[in-house]
Design a protein around this motif. Structure first.
Motif, short mmCIF file in Angstrom:
data_model
loop_
_atom_site.label_atom_id
_atom_site.label_comp_id
_atom_site.label_asym_id
_atom_site.label_seq_id
_atom_site.Cartn_x
_atom_site.Cartn_y
_atom_site.Cartn_z
N THR A 1 -9.95 -1.10 -2.24
CA THR A 1 -9.39 -1.66 -1.01
C THR A 1 -9.41 -3.17 -1.10
O THR A 1 -10.46 -3.78 -1.36
CB THR A 1 -10.20 -1.19 0.22
OG1 THR A 1 -10.19 0.24 0.27
CG2 THR A 1 -9.58 -1.73 1.49
N VAL B 1 -8.34 -6.81 0.89
CA VAL B 1 -8.10 -7.42 2.20
C VAL B 1 -7.46 -8.79 1.97
O VAL B 1 -8.05 -9.65 1.30
CB VAL B 1 -9.39 -7.55 3.01
CG1 VAL B 1 -9.11 -8.21 4.36
CG2 VAL B 1 -10.02 -6.17 3.22
N LYS C 1 -2.82 -4.85 9.59
CA LYS C 1 -1.94 -3.88 8.95
C LYS C 1 -2.73 -3.10 7.91
O LYS C 1 -3.42 -3.69 7.08
CB LYS C 1 -0.75 -4.57 8.28
CG LYS C 1 0.20 -5.25 9.25
CD LYS C 1 1.39 -5.88 8.51
CE LYS C 1 2.36 -6.54 9.49
NZ LYS C 1 3.51 -7.15 8.77
N SER C 2 -2.61 -1.81 7.97
CA SER C 2 -3.31 -0.93 7.02
C SER C 2 -2.28 -0.19 6.18
O SER C 2 -1.33 0.40 6.73
CB SER C 2 -4.20 0.07 7.76
OG SER C 2 -5.15 -0.60 8.54
N ILE D 1 -2.03 2.75 3.27
CA ILE D 1 -2.79 3.83 2.65
C ILE D 1 -1.96 4.46 1.55
O ILE D 1 -0.74 4.65 1.69
CB ILE D 1 -3.18 4.89 3.71
CG1 ILE D 1 -4.03 4.23 4.81
CG2 ILE D 1 -3.94 6.04 3.08
CD1 ILE D 1 -4.34 5.15 5.95
N GLU E 1 1.56 3.42 6.62
CA GLU E 1 1.45 2.05 7.13
C GLU E 1 1.17 2.12 8.62
O GLU E 1 1.79 2.90 9.34
CB GLU E 1 2.72 1.24 6.85
CG GLU E 1 2.95 0.92 5.39
CD GLU E 1 4.08 -0.06 5.19
OE1 GLU E 1 4.46 -0.73 6.18
OE2 GLU E 1 4.60 -0.15 4.06
N THR F 1 -5.00 -4.79 5.09
CA THR F 1 -5.98 -3.96 4.37
C THR F 1 -5.21 -2.91 3.59
O THR F 1 -4.59 -2.02 4.18
CB THR F 1 -6.96 -3.30 5.35
OG1 THR F 1 -7.61 -4.29 6.12
CG2 THR F 1 -8.01 -2.49 4.59
N GLN F 2 -5.24 -3.03 2.28
CA GLN F 2 -4.41 -2.18 1.42
C GLN F 2 -5.27 -1.34 0.49
O GLN F 2 -6.13 -1.86 -0.21
CB GLN F 2 -3.43 -3.03 0.62
CG GLN F 2 -2.43 -2.20 -0.19
CD GLN F 2 -1.34 -3.05 -0.80
OE1 GLN F 2 -1.38 -4.28 -0.70
NE2 GLN F 2 -0.37 -2.43 -1.42
N GLN F 3 -5.00 -0.06 0.52
CA GLN F 3 -5.65 0.86 -0.41
C GLN F 3 -4.81 0.92 -1.69
O GLN F 3 -3.61 1.20 -1.62
CB GLN F 3 -5.78 2.25 0.23
CG GLN F 3 -6.56 3.24 -0.59
CD GLN F 3 -6.57 4.62 0.05
OE1 GLN F 3 -5.56 5.07 0.57
NE2 GLN F 3 -7.71 5.29 0.00
#
Length: 508
Positions: free
Chosen positions: A98, A100, A287-288, A290, A378, A430-432
């Motif tokens: 992950t 950030v 913003k996430s 996944i 997203e 936050t990016q997986q």
């Protein structure tokens, strides 16, 4: 005619072993090298291969050195196999990392904000219809589960039987909370005035609610932190009321901050501002992202029928709408979809039990990739920091008392001020991510091969060619050594004698 067919048959039998013999000769002479040639091929491969260490085993004359180099090569090969297996095991565990990232921008889109009065209905409309509060809880139960106590059952049944054409939707729209110049005293967005018509009506478990910056309006942006939406509400407690016995005991404004493309969700997520208070709300944009399965839990190909973007809340509503429409033959107006609107009897006798079954049986599940509503790929959230202060000093109370022609006590018991602004002009992503991609896996394997064996893709091709060549020679050798069929190689025993031929011809 029979004589010719029989002779052709015997001719085929006698000529077939000849063809096999020719094939055997061809394999021996053309495809299968002599023993010395095969030994020479093995020695040349061992001497010229780019797989390091093998030529040292073959070319050295010292037996001690042969053994040492053999141990070195076998050891390095074992380490390579172990390392490669561990990398493949790690890859197929679908690991993720992950990251950030904070990005700053000149201007940021402002979110949607939905406001509701904690007192849901006008007092004059429900003074003789206390059952309305319970009915609305049943209707909105498709959004938030509500348990009906037995002491209300008889009263509820009597009302439903005597008012079958009663529309709770129209009653709530007409007699619920409204937004006009008397309830919205001040509205300012980034220095420009806003008005009640800038808000969009929406039904929630709090009845009539109103959304600022909803999806149908042009996107509003702010270019300076510390400035945003400033509102002053008059909740008018003498005009709006609720039922304390059902748990609605507060007075003030509840609101939720969400994406303009998503529906508001108050279930445990609403922010409360009581009367006589000033709420300062500082928001950030998060913003996430996944990864799709098997690395993450999202499904990028899933789409919603009645929502522009995918969200868990929207998916749950559509899922419930499908089951309720199948079971009850109607659709609650508070859920998305096209169908016959459910009347009160259907709500009480079918929709309410159906929602209970959906939750108990887990027909609409969330979270994992194989659930009904998996996590979105997203998602945009707005984490908030909220602080409160008592609304109005002595001068402010006197000012609003004179402006509204109300007493200072009325100002303290009914007015609510809310300021919503960005903490800064940035958004956090936050990016997986995949911890190991295919290219990185190949690079790891190549690095291990090169480090311990000096091997590369060319080496792998050489080994494959060597294995394939020896495999072909082995197949030819097995074919040549295969046992011969009796009818092909022993004509004296299997072919008919002259007397048998003559007897067979006479019989024909």
């Amino acid at each position: 005619m029979p004589k010719r067919s029989l002779s052709n048959k015997y001719k085929k039998i006698t000529t077939f072993p000849g063809i096999l013999e020719k094939i055997r000769l061809y394999l021996i002479n053309k495809l299968l090298p002599h023993l010395e040639d095969r030994r020479k091929y093995h020695q040349e491969f061992a001497s010229s291969t780019s797989f390091h260490g093998v030529h040292n085993i073959v070319q050295t004359q010292s037996k001690t050195r042969k053994v040492l180099w053999l141990l070195v090569v076998v050891g390095c090969l074992a380490v390579v196999i172990w390392q490669i297996c561990s990398r493949f095991i790690y890859y197929f565990s679908w690991p993720t990392t992950t990251t950030v990232v904070v990005q700053y921008a000149e201007n940021v889109k402002f979110p949607a904000v939905t406001f509701c009065n904690l007192n849901r209905f006008q007092a004059h409309a429900v003074s003789n219809l206390r059952i309305i509060f319970l009915i609305w809880n049943i209707v909105s139960g498709v959004l938030q589960k509500f348990a009906i106590e037995d002491r209300y059952s008889q009263e509820l049944n009597d009302f439903l039987l005597g008012n079958q054409n009663f529309s709770i939707k129209e009653f709530t729209r007409k007699n619920g909370f409204y937004l006009n110049s008397s309830t919205l005293l001040e509205c300012d967005f980034f220095g420009k005035p806003c008005y009640p018509q800038d808000f969009e009506h929406v039904f929630t478990e709090y009845g009539n609610c109103f959304t600022f910056n909803h999806n149908d309006l042009p996107a509003r942006r702010v270019s300076l932190s510390g400035r945003g939406l400033h509102l002053l509400f008059d909740v008018q407690q003498e005009k709006f009321t609720d039922e304390p016995a059902l748990g609605y005991t507060d007075a003030g404004i509840t609101f939720v901050i969400h994406s303009p493309k998503e529906l508001p969700r108050f279930d445990g997520l609403g922010l409360l501002t009581p009367v006589g208070m000033h709420a300062q709300v500082s928001i950030r944009q998060l913003k996430s992202i996944i990864q799709e399965y098997p690395w993450g839990e999202c499904k990028p190909d899933i789409k919603l029928q009645y929502h522009k973007i995918y969200s868990i809340n929207g998916c749950l509503q559509e899922c419930k709408a499908r089951y309720i429409q199948d079971w009850c033959g109607c659709l609650p107006f508070i859920l998305p979809g096209n169908g016959t609107e459910c009347d009160l009897l259907k709500f009480y006798n079918c929709v309410y039990p159906a929602v209970y079954d959906i939750e108990i049986k887990g027909l609409c599940t969330v979270g994992t990739h194989n659930s009904t509503c998996p996590a979105p790929c997203e998602e945009t959230d707005y984490p908030t920091t909220i602080t409160y202060s008592s609304f109005g000093g002595e001068k402010a109370v006197k000012y609003f008392s004179a402006k509204l022609k109300k007493s200072p006590e009325y100002v303290r018991q009914n007015l609510v001020r809310i300021d919503i602004k960005y903490h800064d002009l940035s958004y956090k992503i936050t990016q997986q991510q995949k911890a190991l991609t295919i290219s990185e896996l190949l690079a790891d394997v190549g690095g291990q091969l090169g480090l311990f064996c000096g091997a590369s893709m060319i080496t792998i091709i050489e080994l494959l060619e060597y294995i394939f060549t020896n495999f072909c020679w082995m197949c030819i050798f097995l074919l040549l050594k295969a046992p011969e069929m009796p009818q092909w190689n022993n004509p004296s025993q299997n072919q008919p004698t002259h007397k048998e031929k003559k007897k067979g011809i006479q019989e024909c």
